[in-house]
Write a protein that holds these residues in place. Structure first.
Motif, PDB file in Angstrom:
ATOM      1  N   LYS A  13       0.800  -1.233   0.000  1.00 48.88           N
ATOM      2  CA  LYS A  13       0.000   0.000   0.000  1.00 48.88           C
ATOM      3  C   LYS A  13       0.828   1.276   0.000  1.00 48.88           C
ATOM      4  O   LYS A  13       0.306   2.356  -0.278  1.00 48.88           O
ATOM      5  CB  LYS A  13      -0.938   0.000   1.213  1.00 48.88           C
TER       6      LYS A  13
ATOM      7  N   ASP B 116      -5.761   6.047   2.219  1.00 55.79           N
ATOM      8  CA  ASP B 116      -6.954   5.251   2.518  1.00 55.79           C
ATOM      9  C   ASP B 116      -7.544   4.612   1.271  1.00 55.79           C
ATOM     10  O   ASP B 116      -7.978   3.459   1.288  1.00 55.79           O
ATOM     11  CB  ASP B 116      -8.004   6.130   3.201  1.00 55.79           C
ATOM     12  N   GLU B 117      -7.559   5.350   0.153  1.00 54.07           N
ATOM     13  CA  GLU B 117      -8.177   4.829  -1.069  1.00 54.07           C
ATOM     14  C   GLU B 117      -7.428   3.611  -1.589  1.00 54.07           C
ATOM     15  O   GLU B 117      -8.041   2.651  -2.052  1.00 54.07           O
ATOM     16  CB  GLU B 117      -8.232   5.914  -2.140  1.00 54.07           C
TER      17      GLU B 117
ATOM     18  N   LYS C  27      -5.574   1.631   0.337  1.00 54.30           N
ATOM     19  CA  LYS C  27      -5.744   0.590   1.353  1.00 54.30           C
ATOM     20  C   LYS C  27      -7.028  -0.200   1.132  1.00 54.30           C
ATOM     21  O   LYS C  27      -7.118  -1.377   1.498  1.00 54.30           O
ATOM     22  CB  LYS C  27      -5.743   1.214   2.748  1.00 54.30           C
ATOM     23  N   GLU C  28      -8.025   0.429   0.530  1.00 54.04           N
ATOM     24  CA  GLU C  28      -9.300  -0.243   0.278  1.00 54.04           C
ATOM     25  C   GLU C  28      -9.161  -1.408  -0.694  1.00 54.04           C
ATOM     26  O   GLU C  28     -10.001  -2.303  -0.742  1.00 54.04           O
ATOM     27  CB  GLU C  28     -10.325   0.756  -0.259  1.00 54.04           C
ATOM     28  N   GLU C  29      -8.082  -1.397  -1.495  1.00 54.43           N
ATOM     29  CA  GLU C  29      -7.860  -2.475  -2.457  1.00 54.43           C
ATOM     30  C   GLU C  29      -7.258  -3.729  -1.806  1.00 54.43           C
ATOM     31  O   GLU C  29      -7.138  -4.768  -2.448  1.00 54.43           O
ATOM     32  CB  GLU C  29      -6.940  -2.001  -3.577  1.00 54.43           C
TER      33      GLU C  29
END
Length: 364
Positions: A292, A323-324, A326-328
């Motif tokens: 990340k 954060d965006e 990390k969502e993956e």
């Protein structure tokens, strides 16, 4: 005509169903590679059958199932296109400089050494890794060593040799043999010129096929062993090479969840790298995963260097996690943890199908 359409429909439906089995025999795993091609053929057969299905109950029923799989395949593949949401992260001032890498399966029996040498001279990546590189390739690449003073060389004649060259300082380097003593993977801890550290893993497990490994046990065991090793690192990690797998395969999903890495192709494109000489059967076997803290700016393929694979290029920088991105990240569920450990053990127990026997120009 009706009989032919029914036969083609049944055949394509069988190819679509086989990957749902977790059986590791190549018959079940190879159709995973060809999801894009199967989908294209299904759309063609479905379109033609539309005009012939009237009054033909069997053909009509087959096309209902066909349509269901077309929708499923499109839903799966669309994540690997630019239609899927993917934010382009701008490199902030506090981030690392842009790092450029190349991963290429050179095809051991390819003697067009100069094509790769010219590519490296032109592109000047910060590091590159070659797979299927034997002593001939090692000798040919000595000319680039003046520009790439750091290296790790695993010279094998069984089509699983691997060479890593870097302009960036190598702080630590290891060659792992997770499931077999003739299947290496390289782990290198690198330091960018502006002081950022990251770990690169180069991988090349054997494919499930009628001419190599009859099952995917060694491939899956090797990749999942690497995934567990990756997760233990506390600094940014990048993994690339010839996975002999596709990103949408179930075992690739297990790799992604186990390593907690991000698939660089999501939202960017399929970027098929194999087979360089047969356009319709091209599939993305050379993959790229990252942690990340790594932000991929670009992933692409280079023109042919005479191999059956196109070289895979990628540019990235290192920064604080967002954060965006990390969502993956996906993680294993309880039942999957046991499955991963079992697949690793099966991979270690699996004996090679005499790789040396198949390491001939005619059969590879």
């Amino acid at each position: 005509m009706i009989e032919l359409l029914c036969f083609l429909s049944i055949f394509l439906l069988i190819l679509s169903v086989l990957p749902f089995s977790k059986n590791q025999h190549w018959i079940f795993r190879v159709p995973e590679f060809l999801m894009l091609q199967i989908t294209i053929l299904q759309v063609i057969v479905f379109g033609i059958s539309w005009f012939w299905a009237k009054g033909e109950t069997l053909l009509f029923v087959l096309q209902i199932f066909q349509l269901g799989f077309i929708i499923y395949h499109v839903f799966t593949l669309i994540r690997f296109t630019k239609f899927y949401k993917n934010k382009d992260h701008r490199r902030p001032k506090h981030a690392s400089e842009l790092v450029r890498g190349i991963a290429v399966n050179v095809y051991q029996f390819n003697t067009q050494f100069q094509k790769l040498i010219d590519l490296i001279a032109k592109e000047q990546p910060d590091f590159f890794i070659t797979m299927e590189s034997n002593s001939d390739w090692e000798n040919a690449m000595r000319i680039v060593e003046k520009d790439y003073p750091f290296s790790e060389k695993v010279t094998l004649e069984n089509t699983y040799g691997m060479h890593f060259y870097s302009k960036l300082e190598i702080l630590e380097v290891k060659t792992h043999y997770f499931v077999a003593d003739d299947l290496p993977s390289i782990e290198a801890k690198l330091k960018t010129k502006d002081g950022y550290e990251f770990v690169f893993f180069g991988v090349h497990p054997p494919p499930p096929s009628p001419t190599e490994e009859k099952t995917s046990k060694e491939r899956d065991g090797d990749l999942l062993s690497i995934a567990k090793k990756v997760k233990s690192h506390k600094i940014p990690v990048l993994v690339s090479g010839d996975f002999n797998n596709v990103a949408w395969a179930y075992s690739s999903q297990l790799f992604r969840k186990t390593s907690e890495l991000i698939d660089a192709r999501i939202g960017r494109g399929i970027f098929a790298t194999f087979h360089a000489k047969h356009w319709f059967f091209r599939v993305p076997l050379d993959l790229l995963y990252h942690s990340k803290e790594i932000f991929v700016k670009k992933i692409f393929t280079y023109p042919s260097i005479g191999s059956d694979h196109f070289p895979l290029g990628f540019n990235f920088f290192i920064d604080r996690e967002e954060d965006e991105q990390k969502e993956e990240i996906k993680t294993l569920e309880n039942g999957e943890i046991h499955e991963v450990n079992q697949l690793i053990e099966e991979g270690k127990k699996e004996k090679s199908d005499n790789r040396e026997e198949f390491a001939t120009e005619d059969e590879i």
